[in-house]
Design an enzyme around this catalytic site. Structure first.
Site, mmCIF file in Angstrom:
data_model
loop_
_atom_site.group_PDB
_atom_site.id
_atom_site.type_symbol
_atom_site.label_atom_id
_atom_site.label_comp_id
_atom_site.label_asym_id
_atom_site.label_seq_id
_atom_site.Cartn_x
_atom_site.Cartn_y
_atom_site.Cartn_z
ATOM 1 N N SER A 1 -9.680 1.205 2.951
ATOM 2 C CA SER A 1 -8.817 1.967 2.085
ATOM 3 C C SER A 1 -7.746 1.134 1.361
ATOM 4 C CB SER A 1 -8.129 3.077 2.877
ATOM 5 O OG SER A 1 -7.289 2.551 3.886
ATOM 6 N N SER B 1 -9.700 -1.150 7.087
ATOM 7 C CA SER B 1 -9.163 -0.963 5.739
ATOM 8 C C SER B 1 -8.515 -2.176 5.102
ATOM 9 C CB SER B 1 -8.160 0.181 5.733
ATOM 10 O OG SER B 1 -8.866 1.373 5.610
ATOM 11 N N LYS C 1 0.857 -1.186 0.000
ATOM 12 C CA LYS C 1 0.000 0.000 0.000
ATOM 13 C C LYS C 1 0.895 1.239 0.000
ATOM 14 C CE LYS C 1 -4.017 1.559 2.777
ATOM 15 N NZ LYS C 1 -4.813 1.242 3.984
HETATM 16 N N1 GLN Z 1 -13.134 3.184 6.508
HETATM 17 C C1 GLN Z 1 -12.528 3.569 7.723
HETATM 18 C C2 GLN Z 1 -12.277 5.057 7.729
HETATM 19 O O1 GLN Z 1 -12.590 5.684 6.786
HETATM 20 C C3 GLN Z 1 -11.277 2.804 7.979
HETATM 21 C C4 GLN Z 1 -10.089 3.345 7.297
HETATM 22 C C5 GLN Z 1 -8.834 2.606 7.620
HETATM 23 O O2 GLN Z 1 -8.852 1.556 8.258
HETATM 24 N N2 GLN Z 1 -7.715 3.173 7.213
HETATM 25 O O3 GLN Z 1 -11.776 5.600 8.649
#
Ligand code: GLN
Length: 459
Positions: free
Chosen positions: A145, A169, A70
């Site tokens: 994400s 994410s 990532k």
């Molecule tokens: N979808 C969650 C958020 O927007 C988790 C994001 C993540 O784990 N980086 O915060």
């Protein structure tokens, strides 16, 4: 494609051939999974690996295995953008500890993959480089994400990918793309060289096509690191006793959860009972507040962590010469709207007049959540439920932020409590769906034994 498939290919051919194929697939990718291909370094590394004696290769557990990371994880000889404009020209002077450990184990990083900018989102639509598309249906999101990580594995570009999980994410895109996605216990992988989102919940984890592959990678990357004082001894070195009492979380069913998701999850639970598992419904009412706790604590940490992107030390700087104007215009131009929203909310929550009402209260509620989990794990070895209320939705379908935040209802609790949690694909007739398993802190090894059973009953 699994790690053992790739191993066989290397035995019959060479690391260079395998890595070159992986790079070709990355170049041909139609899902916008990758932000950058790290071609020269990958080819150089594979030539070096091909020189190693057969006997010495056995000491490298991931010998010649290509992977992607990532783009919020720092790597050498590439950019590390966090899918943001402010860092789109940023090359790190050092590499993340997790990447170092993978390279020492013989793995080869072939590219950096897309994400919601700085990890802010659940669909990978919120990227400066455009959305990642779901390999099972290009009209749908890959989840986020870590959407680029999930799509790269689902599209068979590489057998595994590193992701990060702050509130879901890794698990949510794994569920949407039909791959296994593990968020390990907090502290089990070093965050050294990982672009911070919310330091109290950020973890590095793995997405792959099988539980065994996830475990193989975790054994390499996990464990203490003197450069990150929050790291713990690897919970993956322990041998787990196979226990079979599972709690089915009442708060994660009904009410907004799609029938296809609910049916896929409940039929898997029945199949587990066929293997001798005892499943029982359990209620933890504080889970209804988890999303509210998360969306107070996490923006507060985001506002603090992202204050460093001011145009002075990292990435893009606006032309303006006056200091305050330069800060403002660099941040205005370089950060995505969702990132700005979170910084605004975070600074509001942390301001002197509101700190007690919001931040302090959320921190107290977080303690109650932790205690609730501790009590439950006296009775159960693991908890199960869906990963997200739906399968992958269509691109552009959740344009209002609140509806996107609602997707995180079942993933944020394990993050707030630092617990290991995994998404394992289950049988469906339509788009992929994952079941989520959550275990007590540092019981990652036990979590994986249950995950393997879930894999078995769904194969
Ligand atoms: N979808 C969650 C958020 O927007 C988790 C994001 C993540 O784990 N980086 O915060």
């Amino acid at each position: 494609m699994t790690i053992s498939d790739v191993r066989k290919r290397i035995e019959n051919d060479s690391v260079q051939a395998v890595v070159a194929e992986s790079i070709t697939r990355a170049k041909d990718d139609m899902h916008n999974a990758l932000i950058e291909i790290v071609e020269d370094r990958a080819i150089d590394r594979s030539k070096e690996l091909d020189q190693i004696d057969i006997a010495d290769r056995k000491k490298l557990p991931l010998f010649g295995i290509p992977f992607v990371a990532k783009d919020n994880i720092l790597t050498r000889d590439s950019h590390s953008t966090a899918a943001s404009k402010i860092l789109d020209n940023f090359s790190a002077p050092y590499q993340a500890e997790a990447i170092e450990r993978l390279e020492q184990a013989g793995a080869v990083c072939i590219g950096k993959v897309n994400l919601d900018s700085f990890g802010h989102g659940g669909s990978t639509e919120n990227s400066f480089f455009g959305p990642t598309l779901n390999p099972h249906d290009k009209r749908r999101v890959a989840g986020g994400s870590s959407g680029g990580s999930a799509a790269a594995v689902a599209a068979d570009i590489v057998p595994f990918a590193l992701g990060t999980d702050t509130g879901g994410s890794i698990r949510e895109p794994a569920s949407f793309c039909g791959v296994v996605g593990l968020k390990p216990s907090y502290g089990s992988v070093s965050r050294y060289g990982v672009i911070a989102m919310a330091s109290s919940t950020d973890v590095v984890g793995v997405l792959a096509n099988s539980v065994i592959d996830v475990e193989a990678v975790m054994r390499v990357v996990s464990g203490r690191d003197s450069k990150d004082s929050t790291t713990i001894d690897s919970p993956y070195d322990k041998t787990a006793q196979h226990k079979k009492r599972i709690g089915v979380i009442k708060e994660w069913f009904g009410n907004g959860v799609d029938d296809e998701v609910e049916n896929a999850v409940t039929s898997t639970i029945s199949r587990l009972e066929g293997l001798g598992y005892q499943a029982e419904e359990v209620s933890l009412p504080i889970l209804e507040s988890a999303l509210a706790i998360y969306y107070v604590i996490v923006p507060a940490e985001i506002a603090s962590n992202l204050a460093r992107y001011d145009g002075v030390r990292y990435g893009n700087r606006s032309e303006n010469n006056e200091l305050k104007t330069m800060f403002r215009s660099s941040r205005s131009a370089g950060l995505m709207p969702e990132t700005k929203r979170r910084i605004l909310i975070g600074n509001y929550i942390l301001s002197s007049g509101y700190y007690d009402a919001y931040y302090k209260k959320a921190a107290q509620a977080r303690t109650l959540l932790l205690r609730g989990f501790t009590d439950i794990f006296d009775q159960f070895d693991a908890l199960v439920g869906p990963v997200a209320p739906t399968s992958a939705f269509e691109l552009g379908h959740k344009s209002d932020p609140l509806s996107m935040y609602m997707m995180d209802k079942m993933t944020v609790p394990a993050s707030l409590a630092g617990l290991p949690a995994i998404s394992v694909p289950v049988k469906t007739s339509g788009m992929p769906v994952g079941i989520q398993i959550v275990a007590a802190q540092n019981n990652d090894a036990a979590l994986l034994t249950i995950a393997e059973d879930i894999e078995a009953v769904n194969s």
